[in-house]
Design a protein around this motif. Sequence first.
Motif, PDB file in Angstrom:
ATOM      1  N   SER A  15     -45.546 -71.438  -2.681  1.00  0.00           N
ATOM      2  CA  SER A  15     -45.429 -72.178  -1.426  1.00  0.00           C
ATOM      3  C   SER A  15     -46.700 -72.022  -0.591  1.00  0.00           C
ATOM      4  O   SER A  15     -47.178 -70.916  -0.347  1.00  0.00           O
ATOM      5  N   GLU A  16     -47.219 -73.152  -0.130  1.00  0.00           N
ATOM      6  CA  GLU A  16     -48.445 -73.177   0.657  1.00  0.00           C
ATOM      7  C   GLU A  16     -48.215 -73.679   2.079  1.00  0.00           C
ATOM      8  O   GLU A  16     -49.130 -73.637   2.892  1.00  0.00           O
ATOM      9  N   ASP A  17     -47.001 -74.172   2.334  1.00  0.00           N
ATOM     10  CA  ASP A  17     -46.791 -74.892   3.590  1.00  0.00           C
ATOM     11  C   ASP A  17     -45.411 -74.573   4.136  1.00  0.00           C
ATOM     12  O   ASP A  17     -44.402 -75.063   3.635  1.00  0.00           O
ATOM     13  N   TRP A  18     -45.353 -73.782   5.199  1.00  0.00           N
ATOM     14  CA  TRP A  18     -44.059 -73.442   5.804  1.00  0.00           C
ATOM     15  C   TRP A  18     -43.423 -74.645   6.484  1.00  0.00           C
ATOM     16  O   TRP A  18     -42.236 -74.616   6.799  1.00  0.00           O
ATOM     17  N   ARG A  19     -44.183 -75.700   6.721  1.00  0.00           N
ATOM     18  CA  ARG A  19     -43.591 -76.896   7.328  1.00  0.00           C
ATOM     19  C   ARG A  19     -42.611 -77.601   6.400  1.00  0.00           C
ATOM     20  O   ARG A  19     -41.832 -78.429   6.857  1.00  0.00           O
ATOM     21  N   GLN A  20     -42.644 -77.297   5.119  1.00  0.00           N
ATOM     22  CA  GLN A  20     -41.678 -77.898   4.197  1.00  0.00           C
ATOM     23  C   GLN A  20     -40.245 -77.520   4.571  1.00  0.00           C
ATOM     24  O   GLN A  20     -39.305 -78.178   4.156  1.00  0.00           O
ATOM     25  N   ARG A  21     -40.103 -76.458   5.367  1.00  0.00           N
ATOM     26  CA  ARG A  21     -38.779 -76.010   5.803  1.00  0.00           C
ATOM     27  C   ARG A  21     -38.723 -75.923   7.325  1.00  0.00           C
ATOM     28  O   ARG A  21     -38.106 -75.020   7.898  1.00  0.00           O
ATOM     29  N   ASP A  22     -39.368 -76.878   7.965  1.00  0.00           N
ATOM     30  CA  ASP A  22     -39.441 -76.907   9.426  1.00  0.00           C
ATOM     31  C   ASP A  22     -38.061 -76.881  10.061  1.00  0.00           C
ATOM     32  O   ASP A  22     -37.810 -76.170  11.033  1.00  0.00           O
ATOM     33  N   ARG A  23     -37.143 -77.646   9.518  1.00  0.00           N
ATOM     34  CA  ARG A  23     -35.793 -77.718  10.066  1.00  0.00           C
ATOM     35  C   ARG A  23     -35.058 -76.382   9.916  1.00  0.00           C
ATOM     36  O   ARG A  23     -34.308 -75.977  10.808  1.00  0.00           O
ATOM     37  N   LEU A  24     -35.299 -75.692   8.819  1.00  0.00           N
ATOM     38  CA  LEU A  24     -34.657 -74.400   8.600  1.00  0.00           C
ATOM     39  C   LEU A  24     -35.090 -73.400   9.665  1.00  0.00           C
ATOM     40  O   LEU A  24     -34.267 -72.626  10.168  1.00  0.00           O
ATOM     41  N   TRP A  25     -36.353 -73.421  10.044  1.00  0.00           N
ATOM     42  CA  TRP A  25     -36.820 -72.518  11.105  1.00  0.00           C
ATOM     43  C   TRP A  25     -36.157 -72.883  12.438  1.00  0.00           C
ATOM     44  O   TRP A  25     -35.794 -71.984  13.218  1.00  0.00           O
ATOM     45  N   GLU A  26     -36.011 -74.162  12.707  1.00  0.00           N
ATOM     46  CA  GLU A  26     -35.338 -74.570  13.942  1.00  0.00           C
ATOM     47  C   GLU A  26     -33.910 -74.049  13.996  1.00  0.00           C
ATOM     48  O   GLU A  26     -33.473 -73.491  15.013  1.00  0.00           O
ATOM     49  N   LEU A  27     -33.177 -74.253  12.924  1.00  0.00           N
ATOM     50  CA  LEU A  27     -31.780 -73.832  12.884  1.00  0.00           C
ATOM     51  C   LEU A  27     -31.661 -72.318  13.057  1.00  0.00           C
ATOM     52  O   LEU A  27     -30.752 -71.817  13.725  1.00  0.00           O
ATOM     53  N   THR A  28     -32.586 -71.593  12.443  1.00  0.00           N
ATOM     54  CA  THR A  28     -32.585 -70.138  12.563  1.00  0.00           C
ATOM     55  C   THR A  28     -32.872 -69.716  13.990  1.00  0.00           C
ATOM     56  O   THR A  28     -32.225 -68.806  14.533  1.00  0.00           O
ATOM     57  N   ASN A  29     -33.833 -70.371  14.606  1.00  0.00           N
ATOM     58  CA  ASN A  29     -34.193 -70.040  15.981  1.00  0.00           C
ATOM     59  C   ASN A  29     -33.038 -70.313  16.946  1.00  0.00           C
ATOM     60  O   ASN A  29     -32.823 -69.553  17.898  1.00  0.00           O
ATOM     61  N   TYR A  30     -32.281 -71.390  16.698  1.00  0.00           N
ATOM     62  CA  TYR A  30     -31.121 -71.653  17.550  1.00  0.00           C
ATOM     63  C   TYR A  30     -30.146 -70.470  17.511  1.00  0.00           C
ATOM     64  O   TYR A  30     -29.621 -70.044  18.547  1.00  0.00           O
ATOM     65  N   ALA A  31     -29.938 -69.932  16.311  1.00  0.00           N
ATOM     66  CA  ALA A  31     -28.971 -68.839  16.157  1.00  0.00           C
ATOM     67  C   ALA A  31     -29.482 -67.552  16.799  1.00  0.00           C
ATOM     68  O   ALA A  31     -28.764 -66.892  17.561  1.00  0.00           O
ATOM     69  N   THR A  32     -30.718 -67.169  16.509  1.00  0.00           N
ATOM     70  CA  THR A  32     -31.226 -65.906  17.060  1.00  0.00           C
ATOM     71  C   THR A  32     -31.373 -65.985  18.579  1.00  0.00           C
ATOM     72  O   THR A  32     -31.139 -64.996  19.278  1.00  0.00           O
ATOM     73  N   THR A  33     -31.742 -67.155  19.078  1.00  0.00           N
ATOM     74  CA  THR A  33     -31.835 -67.322  20.528  1.00  0.00           C
ATOM     75  C   THR A  33     -30.471 -67.180  21.186  1.00  0.00           C
ATOM     76  O   THR A  33     -30.337 -66.560  22.258  1.00  0.00           O
ATOM     77  N   PHE A  34     -29.434 -67.744  20.564  1.00  0.00           N
ATOM     78  CA  PHE A  34     -28.074 -67.605  21.081  1.00  0.00           C
ATOM     79  C   PHE A  34     -27.695 -66.130  21.185  1.00  0.00           C
ATOM     80  O   PHE A  34     -27.158 -65.677  22.203  1.00  0.00           O
ATOM     81  N   PHE A  35     -27.977 -65.360  20.137  1.00  0.00           N
ATOM     82  CA  PHE A  35     -27.623 -63.942  20.150  1.00  0.00           C
ATOM     83  C   PHE A  35     -28.376 -63.197  21.242  1.00  0.00           C
ATOM     84  O   PHE A  35     -27.805 -62.367  21.958  1.00  0.00           O
ATOM     85  N   GLN A  36     -29.680 -63.468  21.366  1.00  0.00           N
ATOM     86  CA  GLN A  36     -30.481 -62.759  22.361  1.00  0.00           C
ATOM     87  C   GLN A  36     -30.081 -63.137  23.786  1.00  0.00           C
ATOM     88  O   GLN A  36     -30.102 -62.308  24.693  1.00  0.00           O
ATOM     89  N   ARG A  37     -29.711 -64.379  23.993  1.00  0.00           N
ATOM     90  CA  ARG A  37     -29.459 -64.864  25.341  1.00  0.00           C
ATOM     91  C   ARG A  37     -28.048 -64.564  25.825  1.00  0.00           C
ATOM     92  O   ARG A  37     -27.844 -64.255  26.999  1.00  0.00           O
ATOM     93  N   TYR A  38     -27.068 -64.632  24.945  1.00  0.00           N
ATOM     94  CA  TYR A  38     -25.685 -64.638  25.419  1.00  0.00           C
ATOM     95  C   TYR A  38     -24.844 -63.440  24.985  1.00  0.00           C
ATOM     96  O   TYR A  38     -23.769 -63.231  25.553  1.00  0.00           O
ATOM     97  N   LEU A  39     -25.294 -62.642  24.010  1.00  0.00           N
ATOM     98  CA  LEU A  39     -24.406 -61.621  23.457  1.00  0.00           C
ATOM     99  C   LEU A  39     -24.971 -60.207  23.574  1.00  0.00           C
ATOM    100  O   LEU A  39     -26.148 -59.982  23.273  1.00  0.00           O
ATOM    101  N   PRO A  40     -24.133 -59.235  23.964  1.00  0.00           N
ATOM    102  CA  PRO A  40     -24.487 -57.823  23.781  1.00  0.00           C
ATOM    103  C   PRO A  40     -24.095 -57.415  22.362  1.00  0.00           C
ATOM    104  O   PRO A  40     -23.226 -56.554  22.157  1.00  0.00           O
ATOM    105  N   TYR A  41     -24.729 -58.032  21.377  1.00  0.00           N
ATOM    106  CA  TYR A  41     -24.252 -57.967  19.991  1.00  0.00           C
ATOM    107  C   TYR A  41     -24.213 -56.532  19.453  1.00  0.00           C
ATOM    108  O   TYR A  41     -23.434 -56.221  18.550  1.00  0.00           O
ATOM    109  N   TRP A  42     -25.061 -55.646  19.972  1.00  0.00           N
ATOM    110  CA  TRP A  42     -25.085 -54.264  19.514  1.00  0.00           C
ATOM    111  C   TRP A  42     -23.839 -53.495  19.942  1.00  0.00           C
ATOM    112  O   TRP A  42     -23.579 -52.399  19.445  1.00  0.00           O
TER     113      TRP A  42
END
Length: 930
Positions: free
Chosen positions: A807-834
Amino acid sequence: MKRSFYLQYIALVIVGLFLLQSCDDNQQWEIVPAKGIPTARHEAGLVAYKDKILLIGGRRINPTDVFDTKTNTWIAKSPTPIELHHFQPVVVGNAIYLVGAMTGEWPNEKPLDKVIIYYPEEDRYEYGHPIPKNRRRGGAGAVYHNNKIYLVGGITNGHVDGYKSWFDTYDPKTGEWHVLPNAPDARDHFQVAVANNKLYAFAGRRTSKATDQDMALTSSYGNVYDFDAQKWEPVTSDLAIPTERAGNGIFAWNNEIVIGGGESVAHEKAHAEVEAYNTITKSWNKWPSLLNGRHGSGFVIVGDYVYTASGSGNRGGGPELTSIERLKLPRKGHNDSDVVNTNRKTVYKQWHTVTLPFKGPETSEKAIDNPFLNYRLTVEFKHAETKRTIRGFYAADGNAANTSADSGNIWKVRFTPDVIGEWTYSAILHHDDSIGLDTNLTNGTKVDISNANGSFIVSNSDKSGVDFRANGMLEVSKGYFKFRDSKKYWIKGGANSPENLLAYVDFDDTYRLKASEKDGEASTTSEIHTYPNHLKDWKPGDATWKDKKGKSLIGALNYLASKGMNAVYFLTLNILGDGKDVWPYTDSETFDRFDVSKLSQWEIVFEHMQSKGIMLHVVLQETENETMLDGGDTGPLRQLYYHELIARYGHHLGLIWNLGEENGLAPWTPIAQNDKQRKDMAKFLKETDPYKHPVLLHTHSEDPHRSVILDSILGFKYLDGLSLQQSEREHAPEVLETWRNKAKAAKQDWLITMDEIGLWHTAALPDNQDINHNTLRTYALWGTLLSGGSGVEWYFGAKHPHNDLTSEDWRQRDRLWELTNYATTFFQRYLPYWEMEPEHTLVNSKEAYCLRKEGEIYAVYLASSGTYTIDLKDVEGTFSIHWFDPLEGGELQNGSVEKIHGGGIRTIGIPKSKNQQDWVCLIKKISDKI
């Protein structure tokens, strides 16, 4: 009698001379009686034009008020074309330039996109040249020098965050804009001045309302740019400003840089202190204090006086002042001195790398007397509160990343200080046969080195946002990542591929031993990585080496960070394994000689990753080569390998040591390490690494091969958790939760991340084959995170383009990074997950995942639309319901049900959006009452 009279006479003369000399010192500020008053304002620009003083801008749209120093009269002239504030105006010929300003309301002000120019003779404003989009900021220091405007520091996002150490030059005639080397410190809300062809930036702060530190992070030290040398001078202890403040004024006079006014958290009243830094003696002295403390204004010199006007009398927005006061300036030459303070100490920042070089014996990578094995550099760093013993390393000529040198007489140590204040250090270079493996630090023959003892100062970090230097060292706490020196937790989302990230064409002596099409791994050619599609992501000022090499890899990491990803998994040794193109050695057959220039180039990349908030997930070996060193034991070759990696890279704040990819025995990997060898590796890493980074184990994707290995290491105190692999993604959440519970039963809070998902040949496909990554999103992302997982990384599989090795281009999975960021941002912003635990059975669906802090907060992932209930029988109170869209992210949304009550099984309703998709429901207690 005559002698007594003579002595009395001399004494009177001396006193008289002293009084004459001190008369300027006895001057005080005075209020100037003025005809008329200016519009009250703060965060305005104060500038002298000929014999007049102009007040420009400030909060709101204000007239341009002009003070005539001959008649002491205020006159109101044209207003600014838009609201303008937080800038330092500069005079260029017959015009006044406003660069580095903001517009808009607190706290979300925006930087200007164009230069604004005022012509005092014509009372006219006009828009000038555009400001480059990626260099726009407000609250910056500006000065006109050598026919250019120099702009320093500033903040990009109002008062929220984004303070910068940027340094630029702007040509007001041509509009040309050039990026210069960053200042040593980031700061905003300050001003700059020039004296003796040097630029001085004192005071200011790192404004961060995002962390409720609007005014708290005042700058302790000044920065000095030498125009002759074209570089920033080292930050030394004499540059520590006596009174920390921001929103101050500044002017240069008589070899002194004078700072006055400002605001801080020290007291509510604005600062009245005026202090001067003598650029000759490198010392500070006091000037008379202002009559009225003020901030958000400035100083100007007209004739024999320095003036200040307007501003705010308290910290924050008021009261806004209308007074103008002045001070008669001391005579020229009054403070000149040939005495220079030589007792200066270099100032570093908390959590920034301190790199110290030492001159020792001349040697080389290939010397008969092996510099890696037969020399040992150790440096003891001491602070009043603590001490650290750090191992150093051989560095050839000290600049091997750029020279490719393999010989020289430089040794180095890298150290990350965690405590503010004064540190001392003492370095010892020992020489003896295999002394590099000797843990008794008193053994060996001492070798003379330069710079063996010294001291330095550590001040507050000036970084913000995701930069690890803003937050400190990551450790494991309660099964999650946590910054050691704060209460802040961190969750991981990133790339597991390409695993041979470091097989990059711009690294010295990096190549593929041979192409491969072996079943069970990704196919390769003879070519290694060039990352050509990420060259455009490199930005001016980013790291490079050897005549601008490295841009495409640095750009690739920039791209990944821009998508909100914060971790990258990579191998440091894949000889015999997949790829066969990454190793730290001088060649692929010699395991006790290290390639200094290559490893120095790796460090440049790692430093950039840390600045972008990207964790280094260091995978130390592969299943195919886990017995290559010492037959799998932690013997001399493995110890030397670990010593070098820890010495060169252990100072990084966000780092994982992974014992190895797919470690352990399985039918397809019959030559493997055993349980004792795994434990010995983990123990050695934990005991040797002075920073105690997390140690994880990555093993096989299926049971019973996985469970045999993991059951035997449960409860082992030197292992912090698992870098989990799972072949069938549908079972990922339950597998993760199983091992999490087994660890708890063994009295451990294992940190478990889902780092490799899917069958070896098909994992995270490119977007054009799986646009929304539905099964990954459901099971591997939301399913594992809501089952107690501490993060995810995406493996690219082997049997499709852009695979795990090619793999030479992380943009081939641009949407996957977006979806991941939505999830991690939700955890950081709204949950005392620990503080939360998985309890999926509370929801009436097998396609739901629930993480809860009982009776307080519940996060529920629902894989499809339907009618859902949650069991709140055992809790009391009233709970709000909001919905989060895992496909589009964004803010929380309302649903058909706004509130539910404890004491029973409750219907949670549906989101108001009619999209038939997965949703996340956030249920949060808002009252103890029903």
